[in-house]
Write a protein that holds these residues in place. Structure first.
Motif, mmCIF file in Angstrom:
data_model
loop_
_atom_site.group_PDB
_atom_site.id
_atom_site.type_symbol
_atom_site.label_atom_id
_atom_site.label_comp_id
_atom_site.label_asym_id
_atom_site.label_seq_id
_atom_site.Cartn_x
_atom_site.Cartn_y
_atom_site.Cartn_z
ATOM 1 N N ILE A 202 -24.739 8.375 -31.199
ATOM 2 C CA ILE A 202 -24.889 9.581 -32.020
ATOM 3 C C ILE A 202 -24.187 10.761 -31.363
ATOM 4 O O ILE A 202 -23.493 11.546 -32.030
ATOM 5 C CB ILE A 202 -26.381 9.904 -32.246
ATOM 6 C CG1 ILE A 202 -27.027 8.808 -33.094
ATOM 7 C CG2 ILE A 202 -26.537 11.259 -32.937
ATOM 8 C CD1 ILE A 202 -28.527 8.950 -33.247
ATOM 9 N N LEU A 203 -24.350 10.869 -30.037
ATOM 10 C CA LEU A 203 -23.694 11.957 -29.305
ATOM 11 C C LEU A 203 -22.181 11.871 -29.434
ATOM 12 O O LEU A 203 -21.510 12.877 -29.713
ATOM 13 C CB LEU A 203 -24.083 11.898 -27.824
ATOM 14 C CG LEU A 203 -23.352 12.885 -26.894
ATOM 15 C CD1 LEU A 203 -23.664 14.323 -27.292
ATOM 16 C CD2 LEU A 203 -23.731 12.632 -25.442
ATOM 17 N N MET A 204 -21.618 10.671 -29.285
ATOM 18 C CA MET A 204 -20.163 10.513 -29.352
ATOM 19 C C MET A 204 -19.634 10.711 -30.772
ATOM 20 O O MET A 204 -18.517 11.198 -30.947
ATOM 21 C CB MET A 204 -19.760 9.145 -28.820
ATOM 22 C CG MET A 204 -19.945 8.991 -27.310
ATOM 23 S SD MET A 204 -19.196 10.343 -26.349
ATOM 24 C CE MET A 204 -17.465 10.205 -26.816
ATOM 25 N N VAL A 205 -20.425 10.350 -31.769
ATOM 26 C CA VAL A 205 -20.012 10.619 -33.156
ATOM 27 C C VAL A 205 -19.909 12.131 -33.373
ATOM 28 O O VAL A 205 -18.955 12.623 -33.991
ATOM 29 C CB VAL A 205 -20.998 9.992 -34.162
ATOM 30 C CG1 VAL A 205 -20.715 10.493 -35.580
ATOM 31 C CG2 VAL A 205 -20.899 8.474 -34.134
ATOM 32 N N CYS A 206 -20.889 12.868 -32.842
ATOM 33 C CA CYS A 206 -20.868 14.327 -32.970
ATOM 34 C C CYS A 206 -19.686 14.925 -32.205
ATOM 35 O O CYS A 206 -19.001 15.832 -32.702
ATOM 36 C CB CYS A 206 -22.177 14.918 -32.452
ATOM 37 S SG CYS A 206 -23.627 14.506 -33.447
ATOM 38 N N VAL A 207 -19.438 14.415 -30.988
ATOM 39 C CA VAL A 207 -18.297 14.889 -30.201
ATOM 40 C C VAL A 207 -16.992 14.607 -30.941
ATOM 41 O O VAL A 207 -16.092 15.459 -30.987
ATOM 42 C CB VAL A 207 -18.288 14.215 -28.808
ATOM 43 C CG1 VAL A 207 -16.967 14.495 -28.086
ATOM 44 C CG2 VAL A 207 -19.457 14.702 -27.971
#
Length: 203
Positions: free
Chosen positions: A6-11
């Motif tokens: 989820i963090l990398m999708v947001c990044v």
């Protein structure tokens, strides 16, 4: 793993939201590509507005927007299917940029960059497919659609584990070309070069 994904999708979305075309045009004192020419903030429109150097910078930046977050996710051992979500996040950022009024481009270059971690073989096949399509039909949009449509097939033979994420990405790009497909079917889509030899069609 899910929180990291989820963090990398947001990044990836935030990286994709950096509209290269708008930034480069401002640096070079060129008109806003969202309101000038084809009104598509992509390398082709920037080429018409400012020439090869600004267009090349836009192209490189758009590719890196897809490559960097996907490569980082790959090295973080995020599963292949979730890498597809990271790639889609980068492309959605390009299509709906947070920092530029959610008005973006078609994300072909960003999608290409997101597929680079699969391997240089895939990159080479996509480039060859695009040039063949352009040579045969003369439509940049059709060449792009052909290349991304073949991407899952190429991936199946190169790295089968990545077929699903590449297919997800290809579907997004094809859907994004809905208007181009309608113009192709109606015979109103412009070919790549006009009589003056300048690019007319956006990828």
């Amino acid at each position: 793993m899910l929180p990291m994904t989820i963090l990398m999708v947001c990044v990836a979305y935030l990286c994709g939201s950096l509209s290269s075309a708008v930034i480069i045009c401002r640096l070079y004192g060129l008109p806003d590509p969202r309101t000038t020419g084809s009104q598509n903030p992509g390398a082709t429109n920037v080429y018409r507005l400012g020439g090869r150097v600004p267009a090349a910078l836009v192209l490189v930046m758009d590719i890196l927007k897809g490559t960097i977050p996907v490569y980082c996710s790959y090295w973080l051992d995020i599963a292949p299917v979730y890498l597809g979500l990271v790639a889609i996040g980068a492309c959605l950022g390009h299509i709906f940029p947070l920092y530029f009024g959610f008005k973006g481009g078609k994300a072909v270059a960003t999608a290409f960059g997101a597929m680079l971690p699969v391997g240089l073989e895939l990159a080479g096949l996509l480039i060859v497919s695009w040039f063949i399509g352009l040579f045969i039909w003369g439509y940049s949009s059709l060449a792009a659609i052909l290349a991304v449509a073949l991407a899952p097939l190429f991936t199946w033979f190169i790295k089968p584990d990545y077929t699903l994420p590449v297919a997800m990405l290809a579907l997004l790009i094809i859907v994004r070309h809905k208007a181009n497909i309608q113009r192709l079917l109606s015979g109103t889509e412009p070919r790549v070069w006009d009589k003056r030899g300048k690019l007319k069609n956006d990828r």
